[in-house]
Design a protein around this motif. Structure first.
Motif, PDB file in Angstrom:
ATOM      1  N   ARG A 231     -23.801  15.867  -3.595  1.00 64.34           N
ATOM      2  CA  ARG A 231     -24.557  17.018  -4.379  1.00 64.34           C
ATOM      3  C   ARG A 231     -24.460  18.090  -3.272  1.00 64.34           C
ATOM      4  NH1 ARG A 231     -24.322  17.746  -9.145  1.00 64.34           N
ATOM      5  NH2 ARG A 231     -23.946  15.659  -8.931  1.00 64.34           N
ATOM      6  N   MET A 232     -24.996  17.596  -2.365  1.00 62.94           N
ATOM      7  CA  MET A 232     -25.178  18.573  -0.825  1.00 62.94           C
ATOM      8  C   MET A 232     -24.705  19.725  -1.320  1.00 62.94           C
ATOM      9  SD  MET A 232     -27.005  17.301   2.163  1.00 62.94           S
ATOM     10  CE  MET A 232     -28.095  19.017   3.227  1.00 62.94           C
ATOM     11  N   LYS A 233     -22.606  19.182  -1.395  1.00 66.63           N
ATOM     12  CA  LYS A 233     -22.348  20.439  -0.732  1.00 66.63           C
ATOM     13  C   LYS A 233     -21.374  21.065  -1.772  1.00 66.63           C
ATOM     14  CE  LYS A 233     -17.416  19.293   0.697  1.00 66.63           C
ATOM     15  NZ  LYS A 233     -15.826  19.054   0.130  1.00 66.63           N
ATOM     16  N   HIS A 234     -22.051  20.466  -2.816  1.00 66.09           N
ATOM     17  CA  HIS A 234     -21.511  21.350  -4.458  1.00 66.09           C
ATOM     18  C   HIS A 234     -22.925  21.840  -4.501  1.00 66.09           C
ATOM     19  CE1 HIS A 234     -20.707  21.377  -8.381  1.00 66.09           C
ATOM     20  NE2 HIS A 234     -21.672  21.363  -8.269  1.00 66.09           N
ATOM     21  N   LEU A 235     -23.900  22.372  -3.899  1.00 69.42           N
ATOM     22  CA  LEU A 235     -25.263  23.292  -3.946  1.00 69.42           C
ATOM     23  C   LEU A 235     -24.680  23.963  -3.072  1.00 69.42           C
ATOM     24  CD1 LEU A 235     -28.241  20.785  -4.709  1.00 69.42           C
ATOM     25  CD2 LEU A 235     -27.258  22.485  -6.108  1.00 69.42           C
ATOM     26  N   VAL A 236     -24.586  23.777  -1.940  1.00 65.58           N
ATOM     27  CA  VAL A 236     -24.422  24.285  -0.425  1.00 65.58           C
ATOM     28  C   VAL A 236     -22.754  25.528  -0.769  1.00 65.58           C
ATOM     29  CG1 VAL A 236     -22.943  24.612   1.457  1.00 65.58           C
ATOM     30  CG2 VAL A 236     -24.779  23.522   1.373  1.00 65.58           C
ATOM     31  N   SER A 237     -22.279  24.833  -1.706  1.00 63.41           N
ATOM     32  CA  SER A 237     -20.966  26.099  -1.968  1.00 63.41           C
ATOM     33  C   SER A 237     -21.357  27.124  -2.878  1.00 63.41           C
ATOM     34  CB  SER A 237     -20.116  25.258  -2.717  1.00 63.41           C
ATOM     35  OG  SER A 237     -19.920  25.349  -3.711  1.00 63.41           O
ATOM     36  N   GLN A 238     -22.242  26.610  -4.291  1.00 64.68           N
ATOM     37  CA  GLN A 238     -22.789  27.597  -5.031  1.00 64.68           C
ATOM     38  C   GLN A 238     -24.075  28.362  -4.368  1.00 64.68           C
ATOM     39  OE1 GLN A 238     -23.608  25.452  -8.860  1.00 64.68           O
ATOM     40  NE2 GLN A 238     -23.377  23.847  -8.202  1.00 64.68           N
ATOM     41  N   ILE A 239     -24.876  27.740  -3.453  1.00 68.43           N
ATOM     42  CA  ILE A 239     -25.583  28.873  -2.675  1.00 68.43           C
ATOM     43  C   ILE A 239     -24.864  29.894  -1.973  1.00 68.43           C
ATOM     44  CG2 ILE A 239     -27.292  28.745  -0.773  1.00 68.43           C
ATOM     45  CD1 ILE A 239     -28.165  26.101  -1.722  1.00 68.43           C
ATOM     46  N   GLN A 240     -23.878  29.603  -1.562  1.00 61.74           N
ATOM     47  CA  GLN A 240     -23.056  30.742  -0.631  1.00 61.74           C
ATOM     48  C   GLN A 240     -22.423  31.534  -1.674  1.00 61.74           C
ATOM     49  OE1 GLN A 240     -22.670  30.850   1.961  1.00 61.74           O
ATOM     50  NE2 GLN A 240     -21.750  32.491   2.296  1.00 61.74           N
ATOM     51  N   ASP A 241     -22.134  31.181  -3.335  1.00 64.20           N
ATOM     52  CA  ASP A 241     -21.819  31.792  -3.805  1.00 64.20           C
ATOM     53  C   ASP A 241     -22.901  33.421  -3.954  1.00 64.20           C
ATOM     54  OD1 ASP A 241     -19.119  30.681  -4.604  1.00 64.20           O
ATOM     55  OD2 ASP A 241     -19.966  29.988  -5.747  1.00 64.20           O
ATOM     56  N   LEU A 242     -24.095  32.344  -3.937  1.00 60.10           N
ATOM     57  CA  LEU A 242     -25.210  33.282  -5.010  1.00 60.10           C
ATOM     58  C   LEU A 242     -25.059  34.464  -3.899  1.00 60.10           C
ATOM     59  CD1 LEU A 242     -27.840  31.106  -5.774  1.00 60.10           C
ATOM     60  CD2 LEU A 242     -26.826  33.034  -7.255  1.00 60.10           C
ATOM     61  N   ILE A 243     -25.274  34.098  -2.019  1.00 62.62           N
ATOM     62  CA  ILE A 243     -24.922  34.664  -1.143  1.00 62.62           C
ATOM     63  C   ILE A 243     -24.472  35.742  -1.334  1.00 62.62           C
ATOM     64  CG2 ILE A 243     -25.454  35.266   1.562  1.00 62.62           C
ATOM     65  CD1 ILE A 243     -26.691  32.135   1.489  1.00 62.62           C
ATOM     66  N   THR A 244     -22.768  35.490  -1.255  1.00 67.48           N
ATOM     67  CA  THR A 244     -21.514  36.368  -1.709  1.00 67.48           C
ATOM     68  C   THR A 244     -21.673  37.517  -2.572  1.00 67.48           C
ATOM     69  OG1 THR A 244     -20.600  34.820  -0.305  1.00 67.48           O
ATOM     70  CG2 THR A 244     -19.010  36.011  -1.467  1.00 67.48           C
TER      71      THR A 244
END
Ligand SMILES: Nc1ncnc2c1ncn2[C@@H]1O[C@H](COP(=O)(O)OP(=O)(O)O)[C@@H](O)[C@H]1O
Ligand SMILES: N[C@@H](CCC(=O)OP(=O)(O)O)C(=O)O
Length: 360
Positions: free
Chosen positions: A27-40
């Motif tokens: 779950r953490m990994k999944h959220l981290v990659s989506q947060i990264q998408d928001l930043i990108t």
């Protein structure tokens, strides 16, 4: 749902843990990659993450009879390292630098601490570094504690002038009853003009949560009143942040009022953070609450309590002890005592830094 440029994402303990109490790394990994998408995609994101106590609890077993305060301190201090290391590894794999910020309620009360913290978070965001904020649980016991991290997230959103606050928990939002009950329906929108929904909310908390849905609701309403849109959504939902980006997220959305300026946002959260109390006479109250915007002059002050410095928050009361509002002091309590009751003196609170409770 409105567009968003600067947002605070808050992740509750339950989102990061499985029902057996172990960390949910997928779950953490999944959220981290989506947060990264928001930043990108160009958004500025600050993350408020719970989970220190939950991570500590699952890795360190303590004797049942141990003082609960010590237990919390031990779990928080050991768990925070695990939590942040996990974030460091996951964001590091994506090339995203992170920073850890641990705060206490006092940091929001003291103007100097507040500005240091605000400048630090803004500098990090400016440099493309993701601030990961949590309460400093080892020193914040009882009255020093935030109600929970929803309060901390709401204060952070006001501090950095965010347009959006996203509270991720383990349910899709606020329901008309127990979320587990098939008869309960999701409340999709809350607006200031709508009737109260707090009666639907029970005091039940999820397995590792602290404040429950009632604080989430209170904080969401406060933030929306200051002009910040708030979404309460399910952090366990696949693609939750991608759906947020696409504006298709199932959630409870709080419609924002007209945005207030930064100083007012800070003051509005000051109800528990003020350093002094000012009592004003009838004439001053009439003047402050009239339709013409006015500053608070010493001539209308009849009592000054507490020890405050220039820039601190003061609570303003009327002669009947009723709370009128909050303001930022333009000078010290010592000078305020000296000028109290005198005509033609500089205002103690300038109207730009005055928040009246009736205006909430
Ligand atoms: N009307 C309601 N709608 C949704 N959730 C509710 C309601 N009443 C109580 N709750 C509870 O609030 C919990 C979420 O709050 P909390 O435990 O503090 O989560 P978090 O750890 O994410 O901050 C839900 O798991 C749910 O059990
Ligand atoms: N600072 C605590 C968070 C406590 C808290 O507010 O938790 P939650 O209700 O899950 O957001 C921790 O990291 O465990």
């Amino acid at each position: 749902m409105l567009d968003s440029k600067t947002l605070v994402v808050k992740i509750g303990s339950n989102v990061l843990t499985q029902s057996n109490g172990l960390p949910d790394l997928d779950r953490m990994k999944h959220l981290v990659s989506q947060i990264q998408d928001l930043i990108t995609s160009g958004k500025k994101v600050a993350l408020v993450s719970s989970g220190a106590v939950a991570f500590g609890r699952q890795s360190i077993s303590l004797p049942g009879g141990l003082n609960p305060v010590f237990k919390k301190q031990i779990w928080a201090s050991t768990g925070q390292i695990r939590l942040i290391n996990q974030y460091q590894e996951l964001f590091g794999n994506l090339g995203q630098p992170i920073a850890q910020i641990l705060v206490t309620k006092e940091d929001f009360r003291d103007r100097k601490h507040y500005l240091n913290m605000k400048n630090c978070v803004e500098a990090l965001l400016q440099q493309g570094i993701l601030p990961i904020i949590n309460e400093n649980d080892t020193v914040t016991i009882t009255e020093l504690m935030f109600t929970d991290n929803d309060e901390l997230a709401s204060l952070t959103a006001a501090m950095i002038n965010a347009d959006t606050l996203l509270l991720l928990t383990n349910v899709d939002g606020i329901f008309t009853g127990n979320p587990a009950d098939p008869g309960s329906e999701l409340i999709e929108k809350v607006a200031s003009s709508m009737p109260e929904v707090s009666s639907y909310i029970s005091a039940t908390k999820s397995a590792f949560g602290r404040g429950g849905m009632l604080t989430k609701y209170a904080m969401a309403k406060k933030s929306a009143s200051l002009g910040i849109q708030v979404l309460i959504a399910n952090g366990k939902r696949e693609g939750v942040l991608t759906e947020f980006q696409n504006k298709s997220l199932r959630c409870t959305w709080f419609e924002p009022n007209k945005s207030k300026h930064a100083a007012i946002k800070w003051l509005a959260h000051g109800a528990h953070y003020y350093k002094g109390e000012i009592t004003i006479n009838k004439g001053a109250k009439e003047s402050l609450t009239s339709s013409v915007i006015r500053s608070l002059l010493p001539v209308g002050i009849i009592e000054v309590k507490g020890d405050f410095s220039k820039g601190d928050i003061v609570l303003i009361r009327d002669e009947d002890h009723k709370k009128v509002g909050l303001g930022r002091a333009e000078y010290t309590s010592k000078l305020a005592q000296e000028l109290m009751g005198l005509k033609n003196q500089k205002p103690l609170v300038h109207y730009d830094y005055l928040y009246l409770f009736d205006h909430e």
